[in-house]
Structures are given as structure tokens and as C-alpha cells.
Design a protein around this motif. Structure first.
Motif, PDB file in Angstrom:
ATOM      1  N   GLY A  75     -17.705 -67.455 -37.072  1.00  0.00           N
ATOM      2  CA  GLY A  75     -17.742 -66.241 -37.908  1.00  0.00           C
ATOM      3  C   GLY A  75     -17.077 -66.490 -39.273  1.00  0.00           C
ATOM      4  O   GLY A  75     -16.585 -67.631 -39.534  1.00  0.00           O
ATOM      5  N   ALA A  76     -17.208 -65.360 -40.368  1.00  0.00           N
ATOM      6  CA  ALA A  76     -16.509 -65.365 -41.697  1.00  0.00           C
ATOM      7  C   ALA A  76     -14.889 -65.832 -41.392  1.00  0.00           C
ATOM      8  O   ALA A  76     -14.364 -66.171 -42.264  1.00  0.00           O
ATOM      9  N   SER A  77     -14.359 -65.372 -40.398  1.00  0.00           N
ATOM     10  CA  SER A  77     -13.032 -65.393 -40.312  1.00  0.00           C
ATOM     11  C   SER A  77     -12.578 -66.594 -40.107  1.00  0.00           C
ATOM     12  O   SER A  77     -11.121 -67.207 -40.129  1.00  0.00           O
ATOM     13  N   PHE A 102     -10.752 -57.463 -45.485  1.00  0.00           N
ATOM     14  CA  PHE A 102     -10.870 -58.928 -45.345  1.00  0.00           C
ATOM     15  C   PHE A 102     -10.587 -59.753 -46.285  1.00  0.00           C
ATOM     16  O   PHE A 102     -10.023 -60.917 -45.991  1.00  0.00           O
ATOM     17  N   THR A 153     -16.692 -54.403 -47.171  1.00  0.00           N
ATOM     18  CA  THR A 153     -17.538 -53.817 -46.098  1.00  0.00           C
ATOM     19  C   THR A 153     -16.792 -52.678 -45.537  1.00  0.00           C
ATOM     20  O   THR A 153     -17.504 -51.563 -45.106  1.00  0.00           O
ATOM     21  N   ASP A 173     -16.608 -64.685 -50.041  1.00  0.00           N
ATOM     22  CA  ASP A 173     -17.081 -64.114 -48.873  1.00  0.00           C
ATOM     23  C   ASP A 173     -18.183 -63.211 -49.190  1.00  0.00           C
ATOM     24  O   ASP A 173     -17.976 -62.040 -49.807  1.00  0.00           O
ATOM     25  N   GLN A 196     -23.944 -61.637 -38.801  1.00  0.00           N
ATOM     26  CA  GLN A 196     -24.443 -60.354 -38.153  1.00  0.00           C
ATOM     27  C   GLN A 196     -24.525 -59.275 -39.045  1.00  0.00           C
ATOM     28  O   GLN A 196     -24.320 -58.226 -38.465  1.00  0.00           O
ATOM     29  N   LYS A 197     -24.540 -59.279 -40.463  1.00  0.00           N
ATOM     30  CA  LYS A 197     -24.780 -57.959 -41.404  1.00  0.00           C
ATOM     31  C   LYS A 197     -26.316 -58.223 -41.821  1.00  0.00           C
ATOM     32  O   LYS A 197     -26.830 -57.291 -41.802  1.00  0.00           O
TER      33      LYS A 197
HETATM   34  C1  LIG Z   1     -17.630 -58.820 -41.126  1.00  0.00           C
HETATM   35  C2  LIG Z   1     -16.970 -59.381 -42.041  1.00  0.00           C
HETATM   36  C3  LIG Z   1     -16.117 -60.445 -42.001  1.00  0.00           C
HETATM   37  C4  LIG Z   1     -15.794 -60.890 -40.576  1.00  0.00           C
HETATM   38  O1  LIG Z   1     -16.576 -61.621 -39.945  1.00  0.00           O
HETATM   39  P1  LIG Z   1     -16.522 -62.393 -38.521  1.00  0.00           P
HETATM   40  O2  LIG Z   1     -18.069 -63.005 -38.478  1.00  0.00           O
HETATM   41  O3  LIG Z   1     -16.470 -61.239 -37.580  1.00  0.00           O
HETATM   42  O4  LIG Z   1     -15.432 -63.146 -38.484  1.00  0.00           O
HETATM   43  C5  LIG Z   1     -15.494 -60.955 -42.954  1.00  0.00           C
HETATM   44  N1  LIG Z   1     -15.702 -60.698 -44.248  1.00  0.00           N
HETATM   45  C6  LIG Z   1     -16.586 -59.774 -44.581  1.00  0.00           C
HETATM   46  C7  LIG Z   1     -16.701 -59.530 -46.346  1.00  0.00           C
HETATM   47  C8  LIG Z   1     -17.289 -59.187 -43.571  1.00  0.00           C
HETATM   48  O5  LIG Z   1     -18.044 -58.092 -43.866  1.00  0.00           O
END
Ligand SMILES: *Cc1c(COP(=O)(O)O)cnc(C)c1O
Length: 360
Positions: A75-77, A102, A153, A173, A196-197
Motif C-alpha cells: 500500500g501507499a503506507s 496521510f 483524501t 503521494d 484502491q482509489k
Molecule cells: C488511502 C491513502 C493512503 C493509504 O493507502 P494504503 O494503500 O491503505 O496504505 C495513503 N495516502 C493517501 C493520499 C491515501 O488516499
């Protein structure tokens, strides 16, 4: 079967055409006799899928040839850690602009790895209602990189300008705004996004990285978190998230059919305008984000009364619109209207909002 309008911030709606095609190909992917879920990632057929996905990213986002496109997991995390682990080995310094939840997490994560992680600006005292101006950023020319979160977000704000960071690479990000409009990739050192967005189901994280940033990471960086190793192996060091990458390919083909990112942007602007124009015309709902920094993807608003907000979430769900409750750290309501949300969904929401206002 009845599909509803799903305003979830993520995982979120996928284009109906994509879901139908995936269903059609679920048992036998294009004559291979098996599903993409069952396929060896080293097979010729799968090789075709992952390379096609990369080519489509390059084409649609106009990614220069001196950038790698990586398909990673976590994930982004996980990028909150991978960015500092890979980039801080030069000077151990980085600048973070905190504009929401985030970017705050990314800043805290970097502090685990660097001795001089500087808060270049924070919108915390103002409750994240706006993006700082260039003149408000305290940037260190010795930093290894500057980190921003392009679209917030949870609060519903968006950077509308690319900050000038001089020779220091900009890391963004873009989880919740990637593929929503054209971007000048050459202005960034790294762009990363969870899928996932706007890309695919959860599972793949896309990292677009300039070749010059593929240098030796901090000692102790795990192999799986080393950008250079992932790049040398073309995202195939181990098994990639095959299914999620395949759906990304279908989504990118869908975007291409819509006319590419300029056409997608026009549609997204129209959808967002339907909501914001209505919000600006009434005192019943309030949106806190300053006008010039409003997000096209996540629209936040409140009635100012917690009980009414709770009723809004409940009654809108009953009317066939799910996930309109705001994030727990922001309260109120949030309508996430990514690429796959049809205009009719936004129109239905505004019509519901008007009726709700009249009934109170
Ligand atoms: C959803 C989101 C994240 C977290 O993403 P994960 O894939 O759940 O780790 C991080 N940054 C932004 C801007 C997001 O919208």
C-alpha cells in the motif's frame, strides 16, 4: 442485481465495463484456459499483462523514458517507509509538508529513519482547510527530497500548483488523485499511489521513480523495500500482485477509451462542479476547504449539526448511496467521486441533498 452509487474513499467504485470484462474472463483468460488468478507470474501470458499495464501507464501519464514504473505491495503506507529508507542515504535530511492525515503519517514514519526530518509547513492549526503557498514552505536545499501529499483524501484539499523545490527531488503521494488528470511527471522525483482509489482493487502500489534516485539505500533496508532491486527485476523479484495489476490494465484501457487523462479531467471537473456549485448556493451545508484548494476527488461538507450529519449518512444509504459518512478524524460527510463514479451518481446525490435540506 442492483448496483448502488458507492461514494467510498477507498476501496472504491470500479468502472462497470471493467467488472464485466473481468467476470467474462474469470474462468478462461483469452484462450489460456485459466484465470489470471491461477496463472504463473513467469508465464508468457502474464508477462504480456504486466508489460501492457506498464506501457499503458507510460502512454496515458506521458511518463519520460528516464523513469521506472514499479508495481509493489504494502500500500501507499509502506511507501511512507520506503521513501526515507531509499533516499535518506545521501544527507539524512528531508522536508515534509503536512496537509492532512496521510502526510502526517508519512512525516512520522520518516522520523524513524532520519535525524533531520523537517516540517516544511503544517496546516494542523488551521485544521487542514488549505494548502500552503510556496512562500510559506521552509525548504532546506540540503534535503534529500521534499515530500507532499498531492490530494488529501480525508479533508478534501488538493495541491493546485507544483511546489518549486529547486534541485531537491519532489516526492508525491498521489494515491487519491492519480489518473484523475494529466500530470507533468518530469517535475517529480517519485510519484506513488496505492491502487484502491483510481487504479484497481487493493494490492498493488504504483511507484514512478526517476532513474537518478535509484541509489544505494540506508544500510539494513530489506531487499523487498529496495527500489533498485525492484527496478532491476522489473517488479518481478518475487510474485507481484497479479490480479490487481491485471485489473489496472483493464482500467487503463477504459481510461484510454474515454479519451485519456484530459478527457477524464474534463469529466471530473464537471462532476465536482455539480457538487460544489450546489454547496456554494446553500447555507445548509458548509464546506471548510478554501475554494482554490478544493479536491476534485473527495468533496467534504457538514451541516454543522452532528445529529443531522448522522441522519444524512443513514438516509442517503437507504436511498442507494453508500459511504457518505466522513472520516472519523474530519466528521461530517465526504463524497468520493473518483474516475469511475458516473455523473448520474453525483446528480442523484445533489438531488438527495436538496430534498434532505427541504425536509429539515
Ligand atoms: C488511502 C491513502 C493512503 C493509504 O493507502 P494504503 O494503500 O491503505 O496504505 C495513503 N495516502 C493517501 C493520499 C491515501 O488516499
Amino acid at each position: 442485481m442492483a448496483r448502488i452509487y458507492n461514494f467510498s474513499a477507498g476501496p472504491s467504485m470500479l468502472p462497470e465495463e471493467v467488472l464485466k470484462q473481468a467476470a467474462e474472463e474469470a474462468l478462461d483468460y483469452r484462450g489460456s484456459g485459466m484465470s489470471v488468478m491461477e496463472m504463473s507470474h513467469r508465464s508468457k501470458v502474464y508477462e504480456g499483462i504486466i508489460r501492457k499495464t506498464e506501457d499503458l501507464f507510460r502512454e496515458l501519464m506521458n511518463i519520460p523514458s528516464n523513469y521506472k514504473v514499479l508495481f509493489l505491495q504494502g500500500g501507499a503506507s509502506l511507501q511512507f517507509a520506503m521513501v526515507p529508507m531509499n533516499l535518506l542515504s545521501k544527507n539524512g535530511k528531508a522536508d515534509y509538508v503536512v496537509t492532512g492525515n496521510f502526510s502526517g503519517k508519512a512525516y512520522e514514519e520518516a522520523r524513524l529513519f532520519g535525524k533531520e526530518i523537517n516540517l516544511a509547513a503544517t496546516g494542523k492549526e488551521e485544521k487542514f482547510i488549505r494548502i500552503p503557498k510556496q512562500g510559506e514552505l521552509t525548504l532546506n536545499p540540503q534535503a534529500d527530497y521534499v515530500h507532499i501529499c498531492e490530494n488529501n483524501t480525508i479533508f478534501g484539499s488538493k495541491w493546485k500548483y507544483i511546489p518549486d523545490t529547486g534541485k531537491v527531488p519532489l516526492v508525491a503521494d498521489m494515491s487519491s488523485c492519480i489518473l484523475s488528470e494529466p500530470v507533468d511527471v518530469s517535475k517529480y522525483g517519485i510519484i506513488y499511489a496505492g491502487a484502491q482509489k483510481n487504479i484497481a482493487p487493493a494490492g498493488v502500489t504504483v511507484v514512478i521513480i526517476r532513474d537518478g534516485l535509484l541509489y544505494a539505500p540506508l544500510p539494513g533496508t530489506p531487499t523487498m523495500m529496495n527500489y533498485s532491486i525492484m527496478a532491476e527485476n522489473e517488479s518481478m523479484y518475487n510474485t507481484p500482485p497479479c490480479w490487481s495489476i491485471y485489473i489496472a490494465m483493464l482500467v487503463l484501457e477504459w481510461i484510454k477509451k474515454q479519451g485519456g487523462l484530459s478527457a477524464i479531467k474534463t469529466r471530473n471537473q464537471e462532476k465536482a462542479a455539480i457538487l460544489y456549485d450546489y454547496l456554494d448556493s446553500t447555507d445548509f451545508y458548509k464546506t471548510a476547504i478554501v475554494k482554490e484548494d478544493r479536491s476534485m476527488m473527495n468533496v467534504t461538507f457538514k451541516t454543522g449539526n452532528d445529529d443531522l450529519d448522522a441522519r444524512f449518512a443513514k438516509e442517503s444509504a437507504a436511498a442507494g448511496m453508500s459511504n457518505l459518512k466522513g472520516h472519523r478524524s474530519a466528521g461530517g460527510m465526504r463524497a468520493s467521486i473518483y474516475n469511475a463514479m458516473p455523473k448520474a451518481g453525483v446528480e442523484k446525490l445533489v438531488s438527495f441533498m436538496k430534498d434532505f435540506e427541504k425536509s429539515k
